[in-house]
Design an enzyme around this catalytic site. Structure first.
Site, mmCIF file in Angstrom:
data_model
loop_
_atom_site.group_PDB
_atom_site.id
_atom_site.type_symbol
_atom_site.label_atom_id
_atom_site.label_comp_id
_atom_site.label_asym_id
_atom_site.label_seq_id
_atom_site.Cartn_x
_atom_site.Cartn_y
_atom_site.Cartn_z
ATOM 1 N N PRO A 85 29.755 32.432 28.537
ATOM 2 C CA PRO A 85 29.538 33.206 29.771
ATOM 3 C C PRO A 85 29.075 32.316 30.925
ATOM 4 O O PRO A 85 29.199 32.675 32.083
ATOM 5 C CB PRO A 85 28.438 34.195 29.385
ATOM 6 C CG PRO A 85 28.400 34.200 27.907
ATOM 7 C CD PRO A 85 28.866 32.863 27.458
ATOM 8 N N GLU A 112 22.931 32.267 20.167
ATOM 9 C CA GLU A 112 22.630 32.011 21.590
ATOM 10 C C GLU A 112 23.484 30.871 22.142
ATOM 11 O O GLU A 112 23.233 30.368 23.227
ATOM 12 C CB GLU A 112 21.140 31.668 21.735
ATOM 13 C CG GLU A 112 20.194 32.792 21.316
ATOM 14 C CD GLU A 112 20.499 34.094 22.028
ATOM 15 O OE1 GLU A 112 20.650 35.136 21.353
ATOM 16 O OE2 GLU A 112 20.619 34.079 23.277
ATOM 17 N N ARG A 154 51.617 31.684 26.105
ATOM 18 C CA ARG A 154 52.740 32.451 26.645
ATOM 19 C C ARG A 154 53.423 31.689 27.794
ATOM 20 O O ARG A 154 54.549 32.024 28.185
ATOM 21 C CB ARG A 154 52.331 33.833 27.118
ATOM 22 C CG ARG A 154 51.442 33.874 28.329
ATOM 23 C CD ARG A 154 51.026 35.291 28.653
ATOM 24 N NE ARG A 154 52.105 36.085 29.172
ATOM 25 C CZ ARG A 154 52.482 36.093 30.450
ATOM 26 N NH1 ARG A 154 51.895 35.287 31.322
ATOM 27 N NH2 ARG A 154 53.460 36.881 30.859
ATOM 28 N N ASP A 169 54.159 37.416 37.025
ATOM 29 C CA ASP A 169 52.858 37.872 36.544
ATOM 30 C C ASP A 169 51.897 38.090 37.701
ATOM 31 O O ASP A 169 51.981 37.432 38.729
ATOM 32 C CB ASP A 169 52.235 36.782 35.653
ATOM 33 C CG ASP A 169 52.745 36.824 34.230
ATOM 34 O OD1 ASP A 169 53.360 37.830 33.854
ATOM 35 O OD2 ASP A 169 52.541 35.847 33.522
HETATM 36 N N1 LIG Z 1 31.986 36.236 27.515
HETATM 37 C C1 LIG Z 1 31.533 35.470 26.462
HETATM 38 N N2 LIG Z 1 30.511 35.766 25.684
HETATM 39 C C2 LIG Z 1 30.258 34.813 24.717
HETATM 40 C C3 LIG Z 1 29.234 34.823 23.771
HETATM 41 C C4 LIG Z 1 29.129 33.773 22.889
HETATM 42 BR BR1 LIG Z 1 27.719 33.796 21.607
HETATM 43 C C5 LIG Z 1 30.011 32.706 22.906
HETATM 44 C C6 LIG Z 1 31.028 32.677 23.832
HETATM 45 C C7 LIG Z 1 31.142 33.731 24.733
HETATM 46 S S1 LIG Z 1 32.283 33.968 26.019
#
Ligand SMILES: Nc1nc2cc(Br)ccc2s1
Length: 229
Positions: A85, A112, A154, A169
């Protein structure tokens, strides 16, 4: 293209062998290998995580286990992709860039996340892309990896039945900053709803103009953020 995916849940990646990518693998256009991170753990409990330095909730994935796993699969042409994230946004241009890579290694974090020194060390010997697929938190990187793998593969030659599709697209080619126009097919009337007349007019210029207008309208309605750039 070769893809290596490292995860503590290898079965989670099974859908990658279905559909378009499954055919690309069968055709030899893509090589896919999925690895269990625990194979590189050294204790009898096959431990891959530990408590976070500095305190805080949850557990952090150990850098040494990840380092041994990456060492085992890395090649001179490898690019490491770490879904997180906290990463840069994964967009269609990024997908196109990754489609030009010879070898992608995906590190699927859990808990985490992964000790940052794993990423730091990897960056000393290969390109590393920490990528976010959106502003929400998943339970791990496996689903994000499948999103990235599908968007990238793709675009590979011979994977899509009709390469023209990739040009039309959303976010790509002719629609760089717009979403695609709505699509229609038979029947001509569905539950009292007709197909827009222009689409059955045979006037290709009028169809193109209508689709461009529909892309602009939809982008304004659904993704005004794409217009502010
Ligand atoms: N949106 C995302 N959430 C996560 C949580 C973890 Br734990 C690992 C990678 C990602 S990508």
């Amino acid at each position: 293209m070769r893809l290596d995916v490292i995860t503590i849940f290898p079965a989670y990646l099974a859908p990658l062998r279905e559909s378009l990518l499954g055919k690309a693998i069968a055709d030899g256009r893509v090589d896919l290998a999925v690895h269990d991170l625990r194979d590189w753990a050294t204790d009898r409990h096959r431990t891959v995580d530990d408590a976070p330095y500095g305190g805080g909730p949850g557990m952090v994935m150990k850098p040494d286990v990840w380092g041994r796993a990456l060492d085992a699969v890395a090649q001179p042409s490898s690019t490491l992709v770490v879904p997180t994230p906290a990463g840069r946004r994964f967009t269609q241009p990024v997908a196109a860039e990754l489609a030009g890579c010879a070898h992608l290694v995906f590190a699927c974090g859990r808990y985490e996340g992964i000790d940052q020194r794993f990423v730091q060390d990897a960056a000393s010997r290969m390109p590393v892309r920490e990528l976010s697929i959106g502003d929400y938190v998943l339970a791990g990187g496996e689903v994000a990896t499948m999103v990235i793998v599908e968007a990238v593969t793709r675009l590979l030659p011979g994977v899509l039945g009709n390469p023209e599709s990739a040009v039309q697209d959303s976010f790509a080619g002719d629609l760089a900053d717009l979403v695609e126009a709505p699509s229609y097919t038979r029947p001509p009337v569905y539950r009292g709803l007709p197909v827009p007349a222009v689409l059955t007019s045979g006037d290709h210029a009028a169809v193109a103009a209508w689709r461009a207008e529909q892309s602009r309208r939809r982008t304004t309605e659904n993704r005004p953020d794409l217009l502010i750039q």
